[in-house]
Design a protein around this motif. Structure first.
Motif, PDB file in Angstrom:
ATOM      1  N   GLY A  27       0.810  -1.209   0.000  1.00 60.08           N
ATOM      2  CA  GLY A  27       0.000   0.000   0.000  1.00 60.08           C
ATOM      3  C   GLY A  27       0.849   1.268   0.000  1.00 60.08           C
ATOM      4  O   GLY A  27       0.375   2.343   0.334  1.00 60.08           O
ATOM      5  N   ASN A  28       2.113   1.145  -0.388  1.00 61.89           N
ATOM      6  CA  ASN A  28       3.041   2.271  -0.410  1.00 61.89           C
ATOM      7  C   ASN A  28       3.031   2.882  -1.820  1.00 61.89           C
ATOM      8  O   ASN A  28       3.704   2.403  -2.720  1.00 61.89           O
ATOM      9  N   GLU A  29       2.256   3.952  -1.978  1.00 64.65           N
ATOM     10  CA  GLU A  29       2.117   4.566  -3.299  1.00 64.65           C
ATOM     11  C   GLU A  29       3.431   5.151  -3.801  1.00 64.65           C
ATOM     12  O   GLU A  29       3.722   5.109  -4.992  1.00 64.65           O
ATOM     13  N   SER A  30       4.222   5.702  -2.902  1.00 58.74           N
ATOM     14  CA  SER A  30       5.497   6.299  -3.290  1.00 58.74           C
ATOM     15  C   SER A  30       6.411   5.255  -3.924  1.00 58.74           C
ATOM     16  O   SER A  30       7.006   5.493  -4.976  1.00 58.74           O
ATOM     17  N   LEU A  31       6.519   4.106  -3.296  1.00 56.91           N
ATOM     18  CA  LEU A  31       7.355   3.030  -3.823  1.00 56.91           C
ATOM     19  C   LEU A  31       6.804   2.521  -5.154  1.00 56.91           C
ATOM     20  O   LEU A  31       7.557   2.242  -6.086  1.00 56.91           O
ATOM     21  N   GLU A  32       5.488   2.455  -5.235  1.00 56.57           N
ATOM     22  CA  GLU A  32       4.847   2.000  -6.468  1.00 56.57           C
ATOM     23  C   GLU A  32       5.181   2.953  -7.626  1.00 56.57           C
ATOM     24  O   GLU A  32       5.545   2.517  -8.716  1.00 56.57           O
ATOM     25  N   PHE A  33       5.091   4.251  -7.389  1.00 57.71           N
ATOM     26  CA  PHE A  33       5.391   5.225  -8.436  1.00 57.71           C
ATOM     27  C   PHE A  33       6.871   5.234  -8.787  1.00 57.71           C
ATOM     28  O   PHE A  33       7.240   5.391  -9.953  1.00 57.71           O
ATOM     29  N   LYS A  34       7.736   5.062  -7.796  1.00 59.28           N
ATOM     30  CA  LYS A  34       9.175   4.988  -8.072  1.00 59.28           C
ATOM     31  C   LYS A  34       9.470   3.779  -8.950  1.00 59.28           C
ATOM     32  O   LYS A  34      10.307   3.837  -9.844  1.00 59.28           O
ATOM     33  N   GLY A  35       8.788   2.675  -8.694  1.00 56.22           N
ATOM     34  CA  GLY A  35       8.957   1.474  -9.505  1.00 56.22           C
ATOM     35  C   GLY A  35       8.526   1.689 -10.934  1.00 56.22           C
ATOM     36  O   GLY A  35       9.217   1.279 -11.871  1.00 56.22           O
ATOM     37  N   ARG A  36       7.400   2.347 -11.110  1.00 53.51           N
ATOM     38  CA  ARG A  36       6.924   2.630 -12.477  1.00 53.51           C
ATOM     39  C   ARG A  36       7.917   3.524 -13.212  1.00 53.51           C
ATOM     40  O   ARG A  36       8.203   3.313 -14.393  1.00 53.51           O
ATOM     41  N   ALA A  37       8.432   4.529 -12.498  1.00 56.45           N
ATOM     42  CA  ALA A  37       9.388   5.454 -13.111  1.00 56.45           C
ATOM     43  C   ALA A  37      10.657   4.720 -13.532  1.00 56.45           C
ATOM     44  O   ALA A  37      11.209   4.961 -14.606  1.00 56.45           O
ATOM     45  N   GLU A  38      11.117   3.814 -12.678  1.00 57.72           N
ATOM     46  CA  GLU A  38      12.330   3.066 -12.995  1.00 57.72           C
ATOM     47  C   GLU A  38      12.113   2.144 -14.197  1.00 57.72           C
ATOM     48  O   GLU A  38      12.996   1.987 -15.036  1.00 57.72           O
ATOM     49  N   GLN A  39      10.921   1.566 -14.288  1.00 60.32           N
ATOM     50  CA  GLN A  39      10.603   0.727 -15.446  1.00 60.32           C
ATOM     51  C   GLN A  39      10.617   1.556 -16.724  1.00 60.32           C
ATOM     52  O   GLN A  39      11.169   1.133 -17.742  1.00 60.32           O
ATOM     53  N   MET A  40      10.025   2.741 -16.666  1.00 57.31           N
ATOM     54  CA  MET A  40       9.997   3.601 -17.851  1.00 57.31           C
ATOM     55  C   MET A  40      11.407   4.025 -18.244  1.00 57.31           C
ATOM     56  O   MET A  40      11.726   4.095 -19.432  1.00 57.31           O
ATOM     57  N   LYS A  41      12.252   4.278 -17.253  1.00 54.97           N
ATOM     58  CA  LYS A  41      13.639   4.665 -17.528  1.00 54.97           C
ATOM     59  C   LYS A  41      14.358   3.531 -18.262  1.00 54.97           C
ATOM     60  O   LYS A  41      15.033   3.759 -19.263  1.00 54.97           O
ATOM     61  N   GLY A  42      14.203   2.320 -17.756  1.00 55.24           N
ATOM     62  CA  GLY A  42      14.837   1.166 -18.400  1.00 55.24           C
ATOM     63  C   GLY A  42      14.316   0.929 -19.805  1.00 55.24           C
ATOM     64  O   GLY A  42      15.087   0.677 -20.734  1.00 55.24           O
ATOM     65  N   ASP A  43      13.003   1.053 -19.976  1.00 57.54           N
ATOM     66  CA  ASP A  43      12.403   0.861 -21.304  1.00 57.54           C
ATOM     67  C   ASP A  43      12.876   1.922 -22.286  1.00 57.54           C
ATOM     68  O   ASP A  43      13.178   1.620 -23.442  1.00 57.54           O
ATOM     69  N   ALA A  44      12.960   3.170 -21.822  1.00 57.65           N
ATOM     70  CA  ALA A  44      13.402   4.262 -22.693  1.00 57.65           C
ATOM     71  C   ALA A  44      14.853   4.065 -23.125  1.00 57.65           C
ATOM     72  O   ALA A  44      15.204   4.279 -24.290  1.00 57.65           O
ATOM     73  N   LYS A  45      15.690   3.635 -22.191  1.00 54.96           N
ATOM     74  CA  LYS A  45      17.094   3.411 -22.527  1.00 54.96           C
ATOM     75  C   LYS A  45      17.236   2.245 -23.508  1.00 54.96           C
ATOM     76  O   LYS A  45      18.077   2.292 -24.404  1.00 54.96           O
ATOM     77  N   GLN A  46      16.423   1.208 -23.332  1.00 57.58           N
ATOM     78  CA  GLN A  46      16.474   0.080 -24.263  1.00 57.58           C
ATOM     79  C   GLN A  46      16.069   0.537 -25.656  1.00 57.58           C
ATOM     80  O   GLN A  46      16.704   0.171 -26.646  1.00 57.58           O
ATOM     81  N   THR A  47      15.034   1.335 -25.742  1.00 62.79           N
ATOM     82  CA  THR A  47      14.563   1.837 -27.028  1.00 62.79           C
ATOM     83  C   THR A  47      15.631   2.697 -27.696  1.00 62.79           C
ATOM     84  O   THR A  47      15.897   2.556 -28.896  1.00 62.79           O
ATOM     85  N   ALA A  48      16.252   3.569 -26.920  1.00 60.45           N
ATOM     86  CA  ALA A  48      17.304   4.432 -27.466  1.00 60.45           C
ATOM     87  C   ALA A  48      18.487   3.604 -27.961  1.00 60.45           C
ATOM     88  O   ALA A  48      19.050   3.875 -29.029  1.00 60.45           O
TER      89      ALA A  48
END
Length: 57
Positions: A27-48
């Motif tokens: 139920g930790n929204e902060s951790l959940e959002f940090k996780g989503r952000a980290e996933q997007m960072k990894g996906d963006a770097k893979q795409t680049a």
């Protein structure tokens, strides 16, 4: 794609997924959002990196 960079980017995505799942479970929204952000960072770097590789060949 360079093997080391690919692994590093995939690790970011996986690490983000773990954080997101843990955040949802606790139920930790902060951790959940940090996780989503980290996933997007990894996906963006893979795409680049894939785009760079495409232009090289």
């Amino acid at each position: 794609m360079a093997g080391g960079k690919k692994a590093k980017n995939m690790a970011h995505t996986a690490k983000g997924k773990v954080k997101e799942t843990t955040g949802k479970a606790t139920g930790n929204e902060s951790l959940e959002f940090k996780g989503r952000a980290e996933q997007m960072k990894g996906d963006a770097k893979q795409t680049a990196q894939k785009a760079k590789d495409t232009l090289k060949h």
